[in-house]
Design a protein around this motif. Structure first.
Motif, PDB file in Angstrom:
ATOM      1  N   CYS A  23     -64.096 -62.874  55.295  1.00  0.00           N
ATOM      2  CA  CYS A  23     -63.733 -63.346  54.215  1.00  0.00           C
ATOM      3  C   CYS A  23     -63.463 -64.675  54.359  1.00  0.00           C
ATOM      4  O   CYS A  23     -63.651 -65.850  53.308  1.00  0.00           O
ATOM      5  N   LEU A  27     -65.460 -67.774  52.344  1.00  0.00           N
ATOM      6  CA  LEU A  27     -64.518 -69.027  51.512  1.00  0.00           C
ATOM      7  C   LEU A  27     -65.067 -70.447  52.145  1.00  0.00           C
ATOM      8  O   LEU A  27     -65.341 -71.265  51.105  1.00  0.00           O
ATOM      9  N   LEU A  67     -67.267 -62.206  47.952  1.00  0.00           N
ATOM     10  CA  LEU A  67     -65.865 -63.173  47.563  1.00  0.00           C
ATOM     11  C   LEU A  67     -65.250 -62.257  46.033  1.00  0.00           C
ATOM     12  O   LEU A  67     -63.972 -62.595  46.022  1.00  0.00           O
TER      13      LEU A  67
END
Length: 342
Positions: A23, A27, A67
């Motif tokens: 994750c 990002l 995402l």
């Protein structure tokens, strides 16, 4: 269509946590590619978005799908993607942008340091010196200038955003001068001078930091006649006299450096001086996941720590300050309002 999910069974929750780096990396990739900036107010087909950010459509869809599981971007039933309140914070032009912060928390050195967290916990020491042969900030400025630039932009963004809250929160009625100790580029003191038009202010930080002070505080700026910019190391001395000293988010070093800084402020101000210390806390806060993560990162890079309410109280009283009040400034900052006893 991919949506954020909640309350998975424990076995899946642990798997998700173990893959947390995915994750963070997603990002970072989205921020570096400028996906949020390219995505407009209307949903976009991934092919159009890929053309705008110069990527291949299929891997971009995979990135956005990942995402979207966390509520960053939203996937429509027709395969388009749209903004969410979270993804808009990755835009460079958003007034509350967290793009620079997102990049800072995922810089290359972090991927070297995180796997050594067990060693940092075992020894209580930072791991950066073992990794790179020098302390963290010399490493950044000498060997990783791009990362140093990301750090400076992230700190500027954070300072600008929190300075508004600090200035709104602080009541300095009756005081004629304020000093921002270790205040970076001076956003807090500039905001306070705006709030109190007759007040004088000082900014104290390292020479390389105050070189880039807010132009308004420097010669020719509209606050220059009420502002003094002082280069120096707060851990060595505080050559500034003021009615009120503001110390924001710098008491996260080792205990010795924190004690020296507080002692220097106390001696510079003298009896009756007001000292306002503003910090993130790892307790009594709705931002616990963020604050505890930053606490671990501080252990890794400088051997520092975020504070609990009690640890901050212990350090302030240990430095000879009297605490008058403890109050939240915003969801992630607390103010310890103190004075130097007579």
């Amino acid at each position: 269509m991919t949506t954020a999910q909640s309350a998975p069974p424990p076995s899946m929750r642990l798997r998700e946590l173990a893959f947390g780096a995915a994750c963070a990396a997603a990002l970072r990739a989205a921020a570096r590619l400028g996906v949020a900036d390219a995505l407009g107010d209307s949903p976009m087909a991934v092919e159009d978005l890929a053309a705008a950010v110069k990527t291949e459509p299929r891997p971009l869809r995979r990135l956005l799908r990942a995402l979207s599981c966390y509520g960053v971007f939203a996937e429509g039933p027709n395969g388009t993607f749209a903004h969410t309140d979270v993804s808009r914070l990755l835009r460079e032009d958003d007034p509350n942008s967290l793009r620079a912060i997102s990049l800072w928390c995922t810089e290359p050195w972090t991927w070297d340091a995180w796997p050594m967290l067990d060693e940092a916990v075992r020894t209580g020491r930072n791991v950066v010196e073992d990794l790179y042969g020098k302390e963290f900030f010399p490493y950044l400025n000498e060997d990783a200038p791009e990362s140093a630039d990301v750090f400076n932009r992230a700190m500027t963004t954070s300072s600008v955003q929190s300075a508004r809250d600090v200035a709104k929160f602080l009541d300095l009625t009756g005081s004629s001068s304020v000093a921002d100790i270790g205040g970076g580029q001076g956003h807090v003191v500039a905001s306070l001078l705006d709030k109190y038009p007759s007040m004088h202010g000082a900014l104290l930080d390292l020479p390389r930091v105050v070189e880039n002070a807010v132009p308004r505080l420097l010669a020719g700026g509209d606050l220059a006649d009420r502002a003094r910019v002082v280069p120096g190391d707060v851990r060595t001395a505080v050559p500034v006299k003021a009615d009120v000293y503001v110390i924001k988010n710098i008491l996260e070093w080792d205990d010795e450096s924190t004690a020296r800084t507080l002692r220097n402020v106390r001696e510079a101000g003298g009896p009756g001086t007001r000292v306002v210390v503003i910090e993130n806390l790892v307790d009594d806060s709705p931002s616990m996941r963020f604050s505890t993560a930053m606490d671990l990162l501080l252990l890794l890079n400088v051997g520092g720590a975020k504070h609990t309410t009690q640890s901050m109280v212990d350090r302030l009283t240990g430095a000879g300050l009297v605490i008058d009040d403890i109050s939240p400034v915003n969801p992630y900052l607390h103010a310890f309002d103190c004075h130097v006893p007579g």
